[in-house]
Design an enzyme around this catalytic site. Sequence first.
Site, PDB file in Angstrom:
ATOM      1  N   HIS A  97       0.841  -1.203   0.000  1.00 52.61           N
ATOM      2  CA  HIS A  97       0.000   0.000   0.000  1.00 52.61           C
ATOM      3  C   HIS A  97       0.879   1.257   0.000  1.00 52.61           C
ATOM      4  CE1 HIS A  97      -3.529   2.483   1.404  1.00 52.61           C
ATOM      5  NE2 HIS A  97      -2.534   3.204   1.913  1.00 52.61           N
ATOM      6  N   GLU A  98       1.914   1.268   0.852  1.00 51.78           N
ATOM      7  CA  GLU A  98       2.786   2.438   0.927  1.00 51.78           C
ATOM      8  C   GLU A  98       3.628   2.598  -0.341  1.00 51.78           C
ATOM      9  OE1 GLU A  98       2.178   4.565   3.119  1.00 51.78           O
ATOM     10  OE2 GLU A  98       0.821   3.206   4.163  1.00 51.78           O
TER      11      GLU A  98
END
Length: 639
Positions: free
Chosen positions: A177-178
């Site tokens: 996600h990051e």
Amino acid sequence: MNFFERQEASRRMSRWLVVLFAAAVLSVVAAVNFVVCFAISLGQENMTGEAPAMGEWMSANPGTMMITTLVVLGIIGLASLYKTVVLGGGGGVVAKSLGGVRVSPDTTDPQQRRLLNVVEEMAIASGVPMPEVYLLEHEEGINAFAAGHNPANAAIGVTRGTLTTLNRTELQGVIAHEFSHILNGDMRLNIRLMGLLFGLLAIAMIGRIVLRFGSGGRDSKKAFPVVLVALAVLIIGYIGLFFGRLIQAAVSRSRESLADASAVQFTRDPTGLRGALLKIGALSGGSRIGNPEVEEVAHMLFAPGMGRFFATHPSLEDRLKAIDPTFTSKDFDRARAELINAAEQAKAQATPKQTSAERLESLINVPGAAAVAGLVANPGTVHMQLARDIRQSLPEAIVAAGAHPNSARALLLALALDTNTESRERQGQFIATQIEPQTAASVGQLLDAVDGLEPEQRMPALLRAIPALRQLSRDERLKLMSTLNGMLQREGRVSLQAYVLRKLAQVHLNDDLNPVARTRQLPLSAVQKDIQVLFSVLAQHGHTDVAVARRAYEAGVHHLLPRERPSFVNLAHWAQPLDLALSRLDQLAPIMKEQLVEALVKTVTHDQKLTLGEAELLRAVCATVHCPLPPLVTPGIDG
């Protein structure tokens, strides 16, 4: 939505951010002018018993309104500029402001080691430098963030609760996600948002200060005007705060939903991200962060770090339903029961051990041009598993060298050396005079390990050393870039593979040194000469027959310039023209870069063969124009 569309969406969002910020500033200026007008007219009424109409007073005193406007704009502008300059140090500045401590590459802590491995594998699979990794040691909530201006100065921060509560699959979902924020251009948007919003928050801070000190007078009659003005400034400050939070929420929610979708696409395994979100909902602490600075970075976090009226993230339920349509609120209860009972269901999902040689074939099936372009910043499960193999296959000498600033500098220079023995000797002497003899000696000690690297190991060896290189002083990094340029200029004939790695190192060093540099977007018509140079060099590389090289050139250039296109040129001294060409092609708009990548594939695969060396060369060229490709693997390999 592919990488190029996501980049374009980020640019559009950035433009909307400027519009929203301008609207907020105008609202604050108008409110301040109104308060000034009201206060002065009230004062005149007390003195003369008659108050002029506000409209008449404002038209009669334009100078006062102008001074008020300039003062407010000055406060907002200077506060935003100050914050932007402070954030110029990269993502590490944000991490440290939240109490983050950089995770050492030499750490022996099993949880930190697991975190570094997951981040490194994601970086290898994505084809970008490994970001610095920070641990928020005292935060028990499950949360994470990515910050920075570009991949070269990015940092990823995670809380201690993330490490202790999540298993490897769930941690990988959070890191994916990051990484989507890193790849999609969200970080620059978020940093810009922090700088702009600080200007609006400065008015609220001034309002609090004025109210606190202005209300301390004993004479209520004399203090009344001061308290009135203080209260008005505070209200105006909260108008700015209102707009700031509204902008934060508007920008963040859409990008968070996109990041969730990208994370699932990267890993091809929604269970990791789903499990992390379920545990956040199941725990009483959830994703909360206790540091008071969390308000400023609320829009950067993986999950909400605090309760607030304008939510910066979609609700956990909405995010989970997007990942798993069968989700119900009872799933939180089941997750909570599992955590309470501490039923450690550590199912080792380890795949059978395969060597790099078994997974990395020397000849890759020829991929379609559009398929390769679709892989830009979109690694999948097979790439993640391949990245793990590559990480584990790196020689210990290379791993150790990339962990510390001085040895990482020697490693970068060793990777940039030409393969020709005589050229190497001249380059070594140049390094000794430009930096220091000890560095040249360290380069020599690494040559055996560097020469033993397989093609697929060379880019990861370079990119994983970027965080250590950031620990060098600015002057040392500038000297390193100057040395790389000098090595290029001293050689008439250069290995294309060595050149591209050298260029890639320069790109990331420059991104780190000039993180907020803005580049104009060039149309294809402005870069025809640059297209001619790049595609001519690629076509002639590996083709001794000029006629065959010309056909390969035409296959790619026709895709970019179907009507009028420059003719193929056989360049004897191509290094410096190619250096300029790549720098200019990096200024193409995202949608044009997608066509560029497709055209590069058509040229490289014109002979219907794509060796591993050619694939890595293609990846390195694409990375120099900020289109990171994951490792290209045979489609038939079972991930």
